[in-house]
Enzyme design. Structure first.
Site, mmCIF file in Angstrom:
data_model
loop_
_atom_site.group_PDB
_atom_site.id
_atom_site.type_symbol
_atom_site.label_atom_id
_atom_site.label_comp_id
_atom_site.label_asym_id
_atom_site.label_seq_id
_atom_site.Cartn_x
_atom_site.Cartn_y
_atom_site.Cartn_z
ATOM 1 N N HIS A 95 0.845 -1.186 0.000
ATOM 2 C CA HIS A 95 0.000 0.000 0.000
ATOM 3 C C HIS A 95 0.885 1.243 0.000
ATOM 4 O O HIS A 95 1.405 1.648 1.042
ATOM 5 C CB HIS A 95 -0.900 0.027 1.238
ATOM 6 C CG HIS A 95 -1.948 -1.036 1.257
ATOM 7 N ND1 HIS A 95 -3.019 -1.037 0.404
ATOM 8 C CD2 HIS A 95 -2.086 -2.135 2.046
ATOM 9 C CE1 HIS A 95 -3.796 -2.084 0.661
ATOM 10 N NE2 HIS A 95 -3.245 -2.763 1.638
ATOM 11 N N HIS A 105 -0.991 -6.754 -5.045
ATOM 12 C CA HIS A 105 -1.057 -7.985 -4.253
ATOM 13 C C HIS A 105 -0.484 -9.124 -5.090
ATOM 14 O O HIS A 105 -0.641 -9.143 -6.315
ATOM 15 C CB HIS A 105 -2.512 -8.301 -3.888
ATOM 16 C CG HIS A 105 -2.760 -9.765 -3.634
ATOM 17 N ND1 HIS A 105 -3.238 -10.610 -4.610
ATOM 18 C CD2 HIS A 105 -2.579 -10.516 -2.518
ATOM 19 C CE1 HIS A 105 -3.344 -11.835 -4.098
ATOM 20 N NE2 HIS A 105 -2.947 -11.799 -2.851
ATOM 21 N N ARG A 109 1.849 -20.262 -4.263
ATOM 22 C CA ARG A 109 1.692 -21.271 -3.223
ATOM 23 C C ARG A 109 1.700 -22.691 -3.783
ATOM 24 O O ARG A 109 1.438 -22.913 -4.970
ATOM 25 C CB ARG A 109 0.391 -21.033 -2.473
ATOM 26 C CG ARG A 109 -0.827 -21.038 -3.387
ATOM 27 C CD ARG A 109 -2.074 -20.493 -2.702
ATOM 28 N NE ARG A 109 -3.216 -20.466 -3.606
ATOM 29 C CZ ARG A 109 -3.505 -19.467 -4.427
ATOM 30 N NH1 ARG A 109 -2.737 -18.397 -4.448
ATOM 31 N NH2 ARG A 109 -4.564 -19.528 -5.236
ATOM 32 N N HIS A 145 0.246 -5.943 -17.242
ATOM 33 C CA HIS A 145 -0.272 -7.144 -17.906
ATOM 34 C C HIS A 145 0.731 -7.735 -18.890
ATOM 35 O O HIS A 145 0.862 -8.966 -18.985
ATOM 36 C CB HIS A 145 -1.590 -6.814 -18.605
ATOM 37 C CG HIS A 145 -2.760 -6.801 -17.676
ATOM 38 N ND1 HIS A 145 -3.571 -7.893 -17.481
ATOM 39 C CD2 HIS A 145 -3.255 -5.833 -16.865
ATOM 40 C CE1 HIS A 145 -4.520 -7.601 -16.605
ATOM 41 N NE2 HIS A 145 -4.343 -6.352 -16.219
ATOM 42 N N HIS A 175 -20.920 -7.865 -4.613
ATOM 43 C CA HIS A 175 -21.967 -7.078 -3.975
ATOM 44 C C HIS A 175 -21.923 -5.610 -4.420
ATOM 45 O O HIS A 175 -22.867 -4.860 -4.183
ATOM 46 C CB HIS A 175 -21.843 -7.179 -2.447
ATOM 47 C CG HIS A 175 -20.542 -6.680 -1.891
ATOM 48 N ND1 HIS A 175 -19.366 -7.387 -2.001
ATOM 49 C CD2 HIS A 175 -20.229 -5.544 -1.230
ATOM 50 C CE1 HIS A 175 -18.393 -6.715 -1.434
ATOM 51 N NE2 HIS A 175 -18.887 -5.579 -0.947
#
Length: 305
Positions: A95, A105, A109, A145, A175
């Protein structure tokens, strides 16, 4: 030769060192504070957080290696009969203080499941990185990108479009009917099949991890010295509210960490230090803020063919 699991652990630790060193150099003031932690039930991690820097208001770069008994709730959620699990990865959120420098971000993994005899029954890779600007700059979006496409294409030119769409679909506040940012790549459950071995997916995932700094750091350097206003800072904090909403409502990694007794401070290090939720704020028509919101509602193919 070390097994794939050990090689990936070595990779995420080396990548953590590389990213932290590069961010400290770019910031020029603050340094990462390192925190080692242990997970009840097995494993632990190495969290690093930089705060109140000249460029970065908060940056967290964490590695974790956890293992143990698979919780019943996750068995149902992941539709697996595995008795034990192993998971390792690197996760980071940056940030910047300036509203003109995007938040970013990334996560890479490896996950493995075992039966009650300790035999591996399933293994896969996952990860990706995405960009969350507060003010839209098309050159930055194209650079971010393109860097990821360049890393993905040697492994198959169909992968970038596939994982770009997955990123647009996943990092979305349904939402709100808008994306969290302008995307990047997102991939999960990369398992061995007739086309690619687990070794192939290891090579792909590590190459995508190495592409993070070249995709993001030039954007930081381009804008970090540009002046900004308090009005732009206000807009940044409003958009950070949307970032928090996604992480707490929709993000699978956050839910996985909390449900497996992960370290709460490390799981929630992705949250920004200053954020606001003012009621029903709408950007002025035709403004740069409105331009951003319009793009977030309808994903764009940033790389021109």
């Amino acid at each position: 030769m070390a097994n794939l699991k050990d090689r990936f652990v070595s990779f995420i630790h080396a990548l953590q060192d590389e990213i932290c060193a590069a961010l400290e150099e770019s910031d020029g003031k603050a340094r990462f504070v390192e925190d080692h932690w242990e997970r009840p039930g097995g494993g632990g991690g190495r969290s690093r957080v930089l705060s109140n820097g000249k460029v970065f208001e908060k940056a967290g770069v964490s590695t974790s290696i956890v293992h143990g008994e698979m919780p019943e709730g996750l068995k149902k959620n992941m539709k697996t009969e595995g008795a034990q699990f192993f998971a390792c990865g690197i996760s980071l959120v940056i940030h910047p203080e300036s509203p003109l420098v995007p938040t970013t971000h990334a996560n890479f993994r490896f996950f493995e499941m075992y039966d009650d005899k300790g035999e591996a029954i399933d293994s896969w890779f996952g990860g990706g990185s995405d960009l969350t600007p507060y003010y839209l700059n098309e050159e930055d979006a194209q650079h971010f990108h393109q860097s990821q496409k360049d890393a993905a294409d040697p492994h198959g030119t169909e992968l970038y479009p596939r994982f770009k769409k997955a990123c647009d679909d996943y990092f979305r506040n349904h939402h709100r009917q808008e994306g969290r940012g302008i995307g990047g790549t997102f991939f999960d459950y990369l398992k061995a099949d007739q086309e690619r071995s687990l070794e192939d997916w290891f090579a792909f995932t590590t190459d995508m991890g190495r592409s993070f700094l070249p995709s993001y750091l030039p954007i930081v350097e381009k804008h970090k010295a540009s002046p900004w206003t308090e009005e732009q800072r206000y807009w940044q904090e409003l958009r950070r509210g949307r970032y928090v909403e996604f992480n707490l409502v929709h993000d699978r990694g956050t839910l996985f960490g909390l449900r497996t007794n992960g370290r709460t401070e490390s799981i929630l290090m992705s949250l920004p230090p200053r954020v606001r939720w003012d009621y029903n704020v709408e950007p002025q028509a035709g403004s740069p803020e409105a331009q951003l919101v319009a793009v977030l509602r309808e994903p764009i193919d940033w790389i021109k063919s």
